[in-house]
Design a protein around this motif. Sequence first.
Motif, PDB file in Angstrom:
ATOM      1  N   VAL A   1       0.839  -1.185   0.000  1.00 57.30           N
ATOM      2  CA  VAL A   1       0.000   0.000   0.000  1.00 57.30           C
ATOM      3  C   VAL A   1       0.879   1.241   0.000  1.00 57.30           C
ATOM      4  O   VAL A   1       1.594   1.502   0.982  1.00 57.30           O
ATOM      5  CB  VAL A   1      -0.944   0.024   1.217  1.00 57.30           C
ATOM      6  N   GLU A   2       0.813   2.001  -1.089  1.00 58.41           N
ATOM      7  CA  GLU A   2       1.614   3.209  -1.229  1.00 58.41           C
ATOM      8  C   GLU A   2       0.855   4.423  -0.703  1.00 58.41           C
ATOM      9  O   GLU A   2      -0.383   4.465  -0.713  1.00 58.41           O
ATOM     10  CB  GLU A   2       1.962   3.462  -2.706  1.00 58.41           C
ATOM     11  N   SER A   3       1.614   5.422  -0.271  1.00 56.39           N
ATOM     12  CA  SER A   3       1.039   6.691   0.161  1.00 56.39           C
ATOM     13  C   SER A   3       2.098   7.768   0.021  1.00 56.39           C
ATOM     14  O   SER A   3       3.269   7.480  -0.242  1.00 56.39           O
ATOM     15  CB  SER A   3       0.535   6.605   1.600  1.00 56.39           C
ATOM     16  N   GLY A   4       1.671   9.015   0.208  1.00 50.40           N
ATOM     17  CA  GLY A   4       2.619  10.121   0.206  1.00 50.40           C
ATOM     18  C   GLY A   4       2.635  10.947  -1.062  1.00 50.40           C
ATOM     19  O   GLY A   4       3.325  11.964  -1.122  1.00 50.40           O
ATOM     20  N   GLY A   5       1.902  10.498  -2.072  1.00 50.98           N
ATOM     21  CA  GLY A   5       1.852  11.268  -3.298  1.00 50.98           C
ATOM     22  C   GLY A   5       1.047  12.549  -3.111  1.00 50.98           C
ATOM     23  O   GLY A   5       0.438  12.775  -2.068  1.00 50.98           O
ATOM     24  N   GLY A   6       1.052  13.380  -4.146  1.00 52.73           N
ATOM     25  CA  GLY A   6       0.303  14.620  -4.097  1.00 52.73           C
ATOM     26  C   GLY A   6       0.774  15.565  -5.179  1.00 52.73           C
ATOM     27  O   GLY A   6       1.521  15.172  -6.082  1.00 52.73           O
ATOM     28  N   MET A   7       0.345  16.802  -5.062  1.00 55.09           N
ATOM     29  CA  MET A   7       0.746  17.813  -6.013  1.00 55.09           C
ATOM     30  C   MET A   7       1.822  18.701  -5.369  1.00 55.09           C
ATOM     31  O   MET A   7       1.676  19.111  -4.212  1.00 55.09           O
ATOM     32  CB  MET A   7      -0.436  18.669  -6.449  1.00 55.09           C
ATOM     33  N   VAL A   8       2.873  18.961  -6.127  1.00 54.06           N
ATOM     34  CA  VAL A   8       3.976  19.753  -5.617  1.00 54.06           C
ATOM     35  C   VAL A   8       4.489  20.648  -6.740  1.00 54.06           C
ATOM     36  O   VAL A   8       4.386  20.300  -7.920  1.00 54.06           O
ATOM     37  CB  VAL A   8       5.092  18.839  -5.066  1.00 54.06           C
ATOM     38  N   GLN A   9       5.045  21.782  -6.366  1.00 51.73           N
ATOM     39  CA  GLN A   9       5.608  22.692  -7.365  1.00 51.73           C
ATOM     40  C   GLN A   9       6.982  22.200  -7.820  1.00 51.73           C
ATOM     41  O   GLN A   9       7.671  21.486  -7.071  1.00 51.73           O
ATOM     42  CB  GLN A   9       5.723  24.092  -6.786  1.00 51.73           C
ATOM     43  N   PRO A  10       7.395  22.581  -9.019  1.00 55.34           N
ATOM     44  CA  PRO A  10       8.746  22.229  -9.463  1.00 55.34           C
ATOM     45  C   PRO A  10       9.792  22.682  -8.452  1.00 55.34           C
ATOM     46  O   PRO A  10       9.693  23.773  -7.889  1.00 55.34           O
ATOM     47  CB  PRO A  10       8.887  22.984 -10.787  1.00 55.34           C
ATOM     48  N   GLY A  11      10.760  21.816  -8.218  1.00 56.10           N
ATOM     49  CA  GLY A  11      11.784  22.093  -7.225  1.00 56.10           C
ATOM     50  C   GLY A  11      11.448  21.589  -5.836  1.00 56.10           C
ATOM     51  O   GLY A  11      12.303  21.592  -4.941  1.00 56.10           O
ATOM     52  N   GLY A  12      10.222  21.148  -5.648  1.00 54.24           N
ATOM     53  CA  GLY A  12       9.802  20.657  -4.346  1.00 54.24           C
ATOM     54  C   GLY A  12      10.226  19.224  -4.078  1.00 54.24           C
ATOM     55  O   GLY A  12      10.881  18.587  -4.913  1.00 54.24           O
ATOM     56  N   SER A  13       9.826  18.735  -2.909  1.00 52.29           N
ATOM     57  CA  SER A  13      10.187  17.381  -2.470  1.00 52.29           C
ATOM     58  C   SER A  13       8.953  16.630  -1.989  1.00 52.29           C
ATOM     59  O   SER A  13       7.975  17.238  -1.555  1.00 52.29           O
ATOM     60  CB  SER A  13      11.205  17.451  -1.332  1.00 52.29           C
ATOM     61  N   LEU A  14       9.040  15.330  -2.080  1.00 51.94           N
ATOM     62  CA  LEU A  14       8.016  14.439  -1.530  1.00 51.94           C
ATOM     63  C   LEU A  14       8.686  13.176  -1.040  1.00 51.94           C
ATOM     64  O   LEU A  14       9.724  12.762  -1.576  1.00 51.94           O
ATOM     65  CB  LEU A  14       6.989  14.048  -2.600  1.00 51.94           C
ATOM     66  N   ARG A  15       8.084  12.547  -0.047  1.00 58.11           N
ATOM     67  CA  ARG A  15       8.535  11.218   0.380  1.00 58.11           C
ATOM     68  C   ARG A  15       7.370  10.256   0.253  1.00 58.11           C
ATOM     69  O   ARG A  15       6.329  10.433   0.896  1.00 58.11           O
ATOM     70  CB  ARG A  15       9.045  11.218   1.820  1.00 58.11           C
ATOM     71  N   LEU A  16       7.557   9.256  -0.570  1.00 59.69           N
ATOM     72  CA  LEU A  16       6.561   8.212  -0.733  1.00 59.69           C
ATOM     73  C   LEU A  16       6.842   7.078   0.254  1.00 59.69           C
ATOM     74  O   LEU A  16       8.002   6.786   0.559  1.00 59.69           O
ATOM     75  CB  LEU A  16       6.585   7.663  -2.154  1.00 59.69           C
ATOM     76  N   SER A  17       5.771   6.445   0.706  1.00 58.47           N
ATOM     77  CA  SER A  17       5.887   5.296   1.598  1.00 58.47           C
ATOM     78  C   SER A  17       5.126   4.117   1.012  1.00 58.47           C
ATOM     79  O   SER A  17       4.158   4.301   0.267  1.00 58.47           O
ATOM     80  CB  SER A  17       5.308   5.621   2.981  1.00 58.47           C
ATOM     81  N   CYS A  18       5.557   2.933   1.370  1.00 57.39           N
ATOM     82  CA  CYS A  18       4.894   1.705   0.925  1.00 57.39           C
ATOM     83  C   CYS A  18       4.949   0.716   2.072  1.00 57.39           C
ATOM     84  O   CYS A  18       6.029   0.275   2.468  1.00 57.39           O
ATOM     85  CB  CYS A  18       5.596   1.148  -0.301  1.00 57.39           C
ATOM     86  N   VAL A  19       3.779   0.379   2.603  1.00 59.02           N
ATOM     87  CA  VAL A  19       3.705  -0.582   3.695  1.00 59.02           C
ATOM     88  C   VAL A  19       3.421  -1.963   3.115  1.00 59.02           C
ATOM     89  O   VAL A  19       2.468  -2.134   2.338  1.00 59.02           O
ATOM     90  CB  VAL A  19       2.617  -0.184   4.707  1.00 59.02           C
ATOM     91  N   ALA A  20       4.236  -2.919   3.523  1.00 59.45           N
ATOM     92  CA  ALA A  20       4.117  -4.275   3.012  1.00 59.45           C
ATOM     93  C   ALA A  20       3.521  -5.205   4.059  1.00 59.45           C
ATOM     94  O   ALA A  20       3.777  -5.051   5.260  1.00 59.45           O
ATOM     95  CB  ALA A  20       5.488  -4.792   2.595  1.00 59.45           C
ATOM     96  N   SER A  21       2.765  -6.177   3.598  1.00 64.55           N
ATOM     97  CA  SER A  21       2.219  -7.194   4.489  1.00 64.55           C
ATOM     98  C   SER A  21       1.968  -8.464   3.700  1.00 64.55           C
ATOM     99  O   SER A  21       1.811  -8.439   2.482  1.00 64.55           O
ATOM    100  CB  SER A  21       0.919  -6.712   5.151  1.00 64.55           C
ATOM    101  N   GLY A  22       1.942  -9.590   4.425  1.00 68.32           N
ATOM    102  CA  GLY A  22       1.579 -10.850   3.800  1.00 68.32           C
ATOM    103  C   GLY A  22       2.696 -11.613   3.140  1.00 68.32           C
ATOM    104  O   GLY A  22       2.469 -12.681   2.557  1.00 68.32           O
ATOM    105  N   PHE A  23       3.912 -11.093   3.203  1.00 67.84           N
ATOM    106  CA  PHE A  23       5.070 -11.810   2.662  1.00 67.84           C
ATOM    107  C   PHE A  23       6.294 -11.361   3.456  1.00 67.84           C
ATOM    108  O   PHE A  23       6.259 -10.328   4.120  1.00 67.84           O
ATOM    109  CB  PHE A  23       5.228 -11.547   1.156  1.00 67.84           C
ATOM    110  N   PRO A  24       7.397 -12.129   3.382  1.00 69.05           N
ATOM    111  CA  PRO A  24       8.585 -11.786   4.171  1.00 69.05           C
ATOM    112  C   PRO A  24       9.333 -10.589   3.585  1.00 69.05           C
ATOM    113  O   PRO A  24      10.300 -10.742   2.829  1.00 69.05           O
ATOM    114  CB  PRO A  24       9.412 -13.065   4.141  1.00 69.05           C
ATOM    115  N   PHE A  25       8.915  -9.409   3.984  1.00 71.17           N
ATOM    116  CA  PHE A  25       9.431  -8.151   3.452  1.00 71.17           C
ATOM    117  C   PHE A  25      10.963  -8.102   3.523  1.00 71.17           C
ATOM    118  O   PHE A  25      11.612  -7.621   2.588  1.00 71.17           O
ATOM    119  CB  PHE A  25       8.811  -7.008   4.255  1.00 71.17           C
TER     120      PHE A  25
END
Length: 121
Positions: free
Chosen positions: A3-27
């Motif tokens: 399950v990914e999260s953290g996306g969105g709208m950002v201006q050029p030059g900006g930053s974002l951090r995406l996250s992905c939570v894993a389950s159901g397998f040996p991450f």
Amino acid sequence: QLVESGGGMVQPGGSLRLSCVASGFPFSTYDMSWVRQAPGKASEWVATHKASDGTTYGPWFLKPRFTISRDYAKNTLYLQMSDLKPEDTALYYCAAGGPRGSSRLDEYEYWGQGTQVTVSS
């Protein structure tokens, strides 16, 4: 499940951090990757975090701006993106397993639904 999260709208030059939570397998034993797909374009490999030793890989043209990491205790994969550009606009997918460097989601064992990143002024 991924399950990914953290996306969105950002201006050029900006930053974002995406996250992905894993389950159901040996991450902790799976190489984990990010793959993105822009509208009307083929999907593109973004980065891979190797499970065995933490080595990271990515296309040379993205590595200076994109950093992949993971928190084994939280079963979470991250993608830190900086100096974002309009051409980074895409749906970003988290993916598990698969051949390193593959841009095709169907070559990975698991992948999520994606999180949208839009870079626009």
